[in-house]
Design a protein around this motif. Sequence first.
Motif, PDB file in Angstrom:
ATOM      1  N   VAL A  71       0.913  -1.212  -0.027  1.00 12.09           N
ATOM      2  CA  VAL A  71       0.009   0.103   0.093  1.00 12.09           C
ATOM      3  C   VAL A  71       0.967   1.410  -0.017  1.00 12.09           C
ATOM      4  N   LEU A  72       0.736   2.270  -0.964  1.00 12.28           N
ATOM      5  CA  LEU A  72       1.566   3.336  -1.018  1.00 12.28           C
ATOM      6  C   LEU A  72       0.805   4.385  -1.895  1.00 12.28           C
ATOM      7  N   LYS A  73       0.815   5.721  -1.638  1.00 20.49           N
ATOM      8  CA  LYS A  73       0.419   6.790  -2.399  1.00 20.49           C
ATOM      9  C   LYS A  73      -1.159   6.413  -2.877  1.00 20.49           C
ATOM     10  N   GLY A  74      -1.887   6.061  -1.978  1.00 23.58           N
ATOM     11  CA  GLY A  74      -3.456   5.781  -2.138  1.00 23.58           C
ATOM     12  C   GLY A  74      -3.746   4.673  -2.922  1.00 23.58           C
ATOM     13  N   GLU A  75      -2.687   3.694  -3.387  1.00 24.58           N
ATOM     14  CA  GLU A  75      -2.996   2.515  -4.308  1.00 24.58           C
ATOM     15  C   GLU A  75      -2.588   1.263  -3.282  1.00 24.58           C
ATOM     16  N   LYS A  76      -3.413   0.148  -3.757  1.00 23.00           N
ATOM     17  CA  LYS A  76      -3.148  -1.097  -3.099  1.00 23.00           C
ATOM     18  C   LYS A  76      -2.693  -2.042  -4.142  1.00 23.00           C
ATOM     19  N   HIS A  77      -1.536  -2.736  -4.184  1.00 22.58           N
ATOM     20  CA  HIS A  77      -1.522  -3.859  -5.156  1.00 22.58           C
ATOM     21  C   HIS A  77      -1.226  -5.104  -4.379  1.00 22.58           C
ATOM     22  N   SER A  78      -1.621  -6.347  -4.830  1.00 22.14           N
ATOM     23  CA  SER A  78      -1.700  -7.708  -4.332  1.00 22.14           C
ATOM     24  C   SER A  78      -1.243  -8.628  -5.027  1.00 22.14           C
TER      25      SER A  78
ATOM     26  N   ALA B  93      11.095   7.104  -6.634  1.00 24.14           N
ATOM     27  CA  ALA B  93      11.388   7.145  -8.157  1.00 24.14           C
ATOM     28  C   ALA B  93      10.424   6.286  -8.967  1.00 24.14           C
ATOM     29  N   PHE B  94       9.758   5.496  -8.215  1.00 27.11           N
ATOM     30  CA  PHE B  94       8.866   4.731  -9.077  1.00 27.11           C
ATOM     31  C   PHE B  94       7.302   4.713  -8.719  1.00 27.11           C
ATOM     32  N   GLU B  95       6.614   4.530  -9.807  1.00 25.00           N
ATOM     33  CA  GLU B  95       5.050   4.715  -9.534  1.00 25.00           C
ATOM     34  C   GLU B  95       4.762   3.260  -8.878  1.00 25.00           C
TER      35      GLU B  95
ATOM     36  N   MET C 168      21.372   0.942  -8.413  1.00 26.80           N
ATOM     37  CA  MET C 168      21.700   2.226  -7.812  1.00 26.80           C
ATOM     38  C   MET C 168      21.972   3.527  -9.174  1.00 26.80           C
ATOM     39  N   GLN C 169      22.492   2.938 -10.121  1.00 26.35           N
ATOM     40  CA  GLN C 169      23.120   3.741 -11.280  1.00 26.35           C
ATOM     41  C   GLN C 169      21.730   4.155 -11.959  1.00 26.35           C
ATOM     42  N   ALA C 170      20.792   3.241 -11.927  1.00 24.29           N
ATOM     43  CA  ALA C 170      19.549   3.929 -12.901  1.00 24.29           C
ATOM     44  C   ALA C 170      18.815   4.982 -11.938  1.00 24.29           C
ATOM     45  N   LEU C 171      18.832   4.811 -10.505  1.00 20.40           N
ATOM     46  CA  LEU C 171      18.158   5.603  -9.591  1.00 20.40           C
ATOM     47  C   LEU C 171      18.808   7.020  -9.982  1.00 20.40           C
TER      48      LEU C 171
ATOM     49  N   PHE D  86       6.944   0.162  -8.178  1.00 20.73           N
ATOM     50  CA  PHE D  86       7.641  -0.089  -6.735  1.00 20.73           C
ATOM     51  C   PHE D  86       7.106  -1.564  -6.254  1.00 20.73           C
ATOM     52  N   THR D  87       5.830  -1.905  -6.315  1.00 18.52           N
ATOM     53  CA  THR D  87       5.362  -3.104  -6.081  1.00 18.52           C
ATOM     54  C   THR D  87       6.065  -4.205  -6.547  1.00 18.52           C
ATOM     55  N   PHE D  88       6.356  -4.125  -8.076  1.00 18.45           N
ATOM     56  CA  PHE D  88       6.738  -5.116  -8.732  1.00 18.45           C
ATOM     57  C   PHE D  88       8.211  -5.286  -8.423  1.00 18.45           C
ATOM     58  N   HIS D  89       9.052  -4.090  -8.184  1.00 18.89           N
ATOM     59  CA  HIS D  89      10.237  -4.017  -7.782  1.00 18.89           C
ATOM     60  C   HIS D  89      10.539  -4.856  -6.460  1.00 18.89           C
ATOM     61  N   PHE D  90       9.490  -4.627  -5.489  1.00 18.53           N
ATOM     62  CA  PHE D  90       9.720  -5.240  -4.432  1.00 18.53           C
ATOM     63  C   PHE D  90       9.592  -6.822  -4.310  1.00 18.53           C
ATOM     64  N   PHE D  91       8.502  -7.225  -4.878  1.00 16.20           N
ATOM     65  CA  PHE D  91       8.369  -8.691  -5.267  1.00 16.20           C
ATOM     66  C   PHE D  91       9.350  -9.472  -5.926  1.00 16.20           C
ATOM     67  N   SER D  92      10.329  -8.667  -6.893  1.00 18.93           N
ATOM     68  CA  SER D  92      11.173  -9.243  -7.826  1.00 18.93           C
ATOM     69  C   SER D  92      12.441  -9.075  -7.266  1.00 18.93           C
ATOM     70  N   ARG D  93      12.764  -8.671  -6.043  1.00 16.47           N
ATOM     71  CA  ARG D  93      13.892  -8.743  -5.270  1.00 16.47           C
ATOM     72  C   ARG D  93      14.668  -9.989  -5.137  1.00 16.47           C
ATOM     73  N   SER D  94      13.911 -10.956  -5.157  1.00 20.42           N
ATOM     74  CA  SER D  94      14.590 -12.193  -4.991  1.00 20.42           C
ATOM     75  C   SER D  94      14.221 -13.337  -5.832  1.00 20.42           C
ATOM     76  N   ILE D  95      12.944 -13.061  -6.642  1.00 19.81           N
ATOM     77  CA  ILE D  95      12.661 -13.922  -7.661  1.00 19.81           C
ATOM     78  C   ILE D  95      12.099 -13.300  -9.017  1.00 19.81           C
ATOM     79  N   THR D  96      12.180 -13.993 -10.254  1.00 20.87           N
ATOM     80  CA  THR D  96      12.033 -13.416 -11.630  1.00 20.87           C
ATOM     81  C   THR D  96      10.550 -13.414 -11.747  1.00 20.87           C
ATOM     82  N   LEU D  97      10.342 -12.831 -12.878  1.00 22.27           N
ATOM     83  CA  LEU D  97       9.027 -12.790 -13.462  1.00 22.27           C
ATOM     84  C   LEU D  97       8.373 -13.933 -13.635  1.00 22.27           C
TER      85      LEU D  97
END
Length: 506
Positions: A80-87, A352-354, A470-473, A358-369
Motif C-alpha cells: 500500500v502506497l500513494k493511495g494504491e494497493k497492489h496484491s 522513483a517509482f510509480e 543504484m546507477q539507474a536511480l 514499486f510493487t513489482f520491484h519489491f516482489f522481484s527482489r529475489s525471484i524473477t517474473l
Amino acid sequence: MSKKIAVVGGGPGGFFFSILMKKRRPDWDITVFERNGAKDAFGFGVVFSDATLKGIDEADTILSDGLREHGARWDTIDVVLKGEKHSFSGNGMSAIHRKTLLPMLMEKAESHGVVTQFNQFIPTPEQLKEIGDFDVIVAADGMNSEFRRFVGEDKLDHKVVQATAKFIWFGTDHMYDGLTFLHRANEHGNWAVHAYPISEDVSTFIVEADEPTWRAAGLDEFDVTSPPGPSDMKSKAYIEELFADELQGGQLLINNSRWGNFRGRTTKHWHSGNIVFLGDAVHTAHFSVGSGTKMAMEDAIALADALDAHPDDLEAAFTEYESVAQPQVAKVQRQARPSLRWWEHFGEYYKAFEPWQFTFHFFSRSITLGKIAKRDAAFAKKSQDSWAAQYGTAVLETPITVAGQSVPGRLLGWSSDGRLLHGSTGTPLEINHAHVVDISVDQKTAVPADADVIIVTGGDEEDRISESEMQALYNDIPVVIEIANASEDLAETLVLSGRADAVVSN
C-alpha cells in the motif's frame, strides 16, 4: 549410556530441540535454563511459510497444531502506497503470537520429561557446574549470546554486519488480512511498515526508517542501551499519528518496543568442546524474510538427529549437525541479502517509482517474473500491462535511445570487437563514450558529463544487479547491465523492475 544435557535459552529453538531429543532418547536428562520468567515473551509474532512447515511437521506437529488452533494464515501479500494497493497471491504463510507459541513448546517439553528452570541467568559453563555436570551444553541464548562470548567470537569465526536502517517492533489491535506493507512519506522522510495478523485480536506492526528520517523526527532520544523492558512511548505516539489512517482507530501495543538496527550474523564453527550453538546465537537473516524462528527450529531438528546418531562421539555429532544445518542457513541468508538491500533503500524506490513498479520491484527482489507468474499470473500480467500502458509495447520490445540511436529492444549483445549490438538486428551501436562500472575492481568514479551510456559489469551477479539499480536511480542516461547467458525471463525482470534499462548478454 544416558546423557545429561543443558539447554541455555528457552526460545522456540531451545524448547523444540528438547522435545525432539526427548522423543529420540527418553532416558536422557534434559534441562532448559531461561533467564526470563515463564510468562515473559519479548516481541510479537513469528511467521512460517507453508514450505517451512512441511519439514518441521515431519519432526513434530506441535507448530502446525498451534498455528491451526491459535494462529493466522494468509495467501496474499498487499503493498500500500500513494493511495494504491497492489496484491500478490500464491504466498502461503502462517503466523502465531510468540507468547502463545512458547508456552505450548514448554508444556510439550515438560510432558516429555524435560525440566524447565526460569529466572536462571547462566552466562558461562562455570555457573552450570555449580548446578551439575552436563555432557552437552546447547547454547540457544540468542543474538547477544553470552556463551558465544565465553567461547570466543574469533575462535568461532563469528562475523557481524550491521544494517543502516532503523526498525521498531510493535503490535496493534487493528487486524490486517495478511502480510501488508505500508509506505508513507512525511516532512521527516520515508517510513515503512510490515504488518500481519498473529492471532484473532493482534497483528504485528514493525516500522522501518532510514537513520536521517529517524533523527529528523526526533526519535533518537530513547536510551536503547537500557535493560530490556521499557518501551519507547514517544515513538509509539508518533507512529500512531503517522499511520492513523492505516490503523483505522486501532492502537499500537508495546512489548520491549525500541528502535534498533538489524545485525546480520554468520559463524563458521558452531561448536567448541561440549558446547554447541543453535539459532540466533550463530546466524541471523533479515526479518523481512521471516526466518529466524524457522532456522532455529530446523537447527534443532538437525542437532537432535546428529546426537541421536552419534551419542558417544560428540565431535562426530556436532560435525554432522553443522554439515546439515549450515547449508540450510546459508541458503536462507543468500535469499535474505536482496531483501535486506531493498529495505535499506525503500525510501529512494518510493520516490522513483510509480506504485505498480514499486510493487513489482519489491516482489522481484529475489525471484524473477517467471516465478512470480507461477504464483500469481494475474499480478505478473498486471505489471506487464502497466509497462505497456506507459511505453506502448511489451517490455523487451520497447525501444530505447542510446547515444542518440533508437535501439529496437532491451536485450543487447556484444560484437567481436567489444561494441554493443542491437539485439534484434546485430548492428553495432555507435557510442562516443561508454562509462563502464566494473564492480570487481570496486570502481567509484563519477559518471562523466559526456557519457552516453553506463555499462555495469564484473563481480558477483547479485552485487552487479544492485549496482545497476543504484546507477539507474541516480542517472538520466541509459544503464545497461551485463548478464552472462541472460534468459529473457531475467532480462524482462530487470527492465520491468527498473533495475536496468537494458541487458547485454553473450
